[in-house]
Design an enzyme around this catalytic site. Structure first.
Site, PDB file in Angstrom:
ATOM      1  N   SER A 127       0.826  -1.209   0.000  1.00 49.75           N
ATOM      2  CA  SER A 127       0.000   0.000   0.000  1.00 49.75           C
ATOM      3  C   SER A 127       0.859   1.256   0.000  1.00 49.75           C
ATOM      4  O   SER A 127       1.926   1.298   0.628  1.00 49.75           O
ATOM      5  CB  SER A 127      -0.860  -0.012   1.270  1.00 49.75           C
ATOM      6  OG  SER A 127      -1.398   1.265   1.491  1.00 49.75           O
ATOM      7  N   GLU A 143       0.196   3.615   1.709  1.00 46.22           N
ATOM      8  CA  GLU A 143       0.216   4.062   3.114  1.00 46.22           C
ATOM      9  C   GLU A 143       1.548   3.723   3.791  1.00 46.22           C
ATOM     10  O   GLU A 143       1.840   4.206   4.878  1.00 46.22           O
ATOM     11  CB  GLU A 143      -0.930   3.429   3.895  1.00 46.22           C
ATOM     12  CG  GLU A 143      -2.246   4.159   3.775  1.00 46.22           C
ATOM     13  CD  GLU A 143      -2.248   5.554   4.383  1.00 46.22           C
ATOM     14  OE1 GLU A 143      -1.825   5.717   5.539  1.00 46.22           O
ATOM     15  OE2 GLU A 143      -2.664   6.495   3.687  1.00 46.22           O
ATOM     16  N   TYR A 178      -1.959   0.727  10.455  1.00 46.91           N
ATOM     17  CA  TYR A 178      -2.198   0.004   9.199  1.00 46.91           C
ATOM     18  C   TYR A 178      -0.944   0.059   8.309  1.00 46.91           C
ATOM     19  O   TYR A 178      -0.479  -0.957   7.795  1.00 46.91           O
ATOM     20  CB  TYR A 178      -3.400   0.614   8.461  1.00 46.91           C
ATOM     21  CG  TYR A 178      -3.542   0.133   7.043  1.00 46.91           C
ATOM     22  CD1 TYR A 178      -4.137  -1.101   6.757  1.00 46.91           C
ATOM     23  CD2 TYR A 178      -3.076   0.896   5.973  1.00 46.91           C
ATOM     24  CE1 TYR A 178      -4.241  -1.561   5.452  1.00 46.91           C
ATOM     25  CE2 TYR A 178      -3.184   0.443   4.664  1.00 46.91           C
ATOM     26  CZ  TYR A 178      -3.769  -0.775   4.414  1.00 46.91           C
ATOM     27  OH  TYR A 178      -3.870  -1.223   3.124  1.00 46.91           O
TER      28      TYR A 178
END
Ligand code: G4F
Length: 280
Positions: A73, A75, A98
């Site tokens: 990801s 992120e 996360y």
């Protein structure tokens, strides 16, 4: 076939893989909501991080001759560094539980590739959206509210958090093609998948409401409960390695993506589809 399983239950995952003996695994499972990961960080680490290791360890133990795709990801990056686009060479600096769990998943996948010889690859996918996007993610939250408003089904304002964050939003069907292409390579590797454009939530509102001639500022209210303890301000990816090595180039860009989502939600309301999805 749908088989039941749980990324936190290694024994069940092992039994499933022993029974199915897949030749390709697309590991997309996670507690994938960034805001929620601040509320349940331990569970997020277990499912989103260790879940990947449980799958890889089962593949190793069963000596499965299968290829493994790990859903990385954007992120994992904390945002833009020195204004350079984010690529496979950019160091990670996650800003959420996360993101931290995904960094673990990334490196454990690299490790099983290097140490155990498993054909394991990471796709570092930037935000990807479609009419099937979950309704608690910002794009779908906006387009779904808009469709309900247009059809006279809501008299509530649209409550959102930080409108200034910028995301590199692509179209999910194209990103799924990228996942497949990644696994068709003889040599496993890691790839950034992104459009190379970034837009703020404010711009998404402009485009979504603008295509129906509605002024969003009359309907949107800010609720601080949607703010995150640490935000990723800007994401913008460089997918040139994917273009060069696996021939992947995104076609659907921001404006078209927003229009696809708005139209689909309005059509869904007309056919009562949203109601069916709600019950599913
Ligand atoms: O739509 P979002 O929740 O997506 P986010 O956090 O970027 O994560 C998504 O993309 C990642 C890839 O980079 C995936 F790995 C991850 O699993 C997920 O699919 O939030 C986007 C932005 C954030 O900056 C958030 O603060 O929108 C801002 N935002 C503003 N108001 C909101 C809201 N986000 C949500 N979910 N809800 C709001 O009301």
């Amino acid at each position: 076939h749908l088989h039941f399983g749980d990324l936190t239950d290694g024994t069940a995952l092992y039994s499933l893989l022993a029974k199915i003996r897949p030749t390709e695994i697309y590991h997309l499972g996670a507690q994938s909501h960034v805001r929620v990961s601040f509320d349940i960080p331990v569970y997020t680490g277990d499912a989103t991080g260790l879940g990947t290791c449980r799958l890889l360890e089962s593949i190793r133990d069963l000596k499965l001759p299968c290829r493994f795709y790990q859903a990385g990801s954007s992120e994992m990056y904390g945002g833009l560094l020195n204004d350079s686009l984010l690529s496979e060479r950019t160091p990670f600096h996650p800003r959420s539980p996360y993101g931290a769990a995904k960094v673990y998943s990334h490196w454990i996948t690299v490790n099983y590739r290097e140490a155990q010889g498993i054909h394991a690859s990471n796709g570092i996918l930037f935000n990807h959206e479609s009419p099937r996007r979950g309704e608690t993610f910002v794009t779908r939250k906006i387009t779904r509210w808009l469709a309900q408003h247009v059809k006279g089904l809501t008299d509530q304002p649209l409550y959102l958090g930080n409108l200034e964050a910028k995301r590199d939003w692509g179209y999910t069907p194209e990103y799924v093609c990228a996942m497949w292409r990644i696994l068709q390579q003889e040599t496993p590797d890691d790839y950034v998948i992104a459009t190379g454009e970034t837009h703020s939530i404010r711009e998404f509102l402009d485009e979504a409401f603008g295509c129906l001639g509605i002024d969003w500022s009359k309907h949107v209210k800010i609720d601080p409960k949607y703010y995150r303890p640490a935000e990723v301000d800007v994401l913008l990816g460089d997918a040139s390695k994917a273009a060069e090595k696996i021939g992947w180039v995104p076609r659907v860009k921001f404006k078209e993506l927003v229009q696809i989502m708005v139209k689909a939600d309005i059509k869904g309301e007309e056919h009562g589809l949203t109601e069916i999805w709600d019950r599913a």
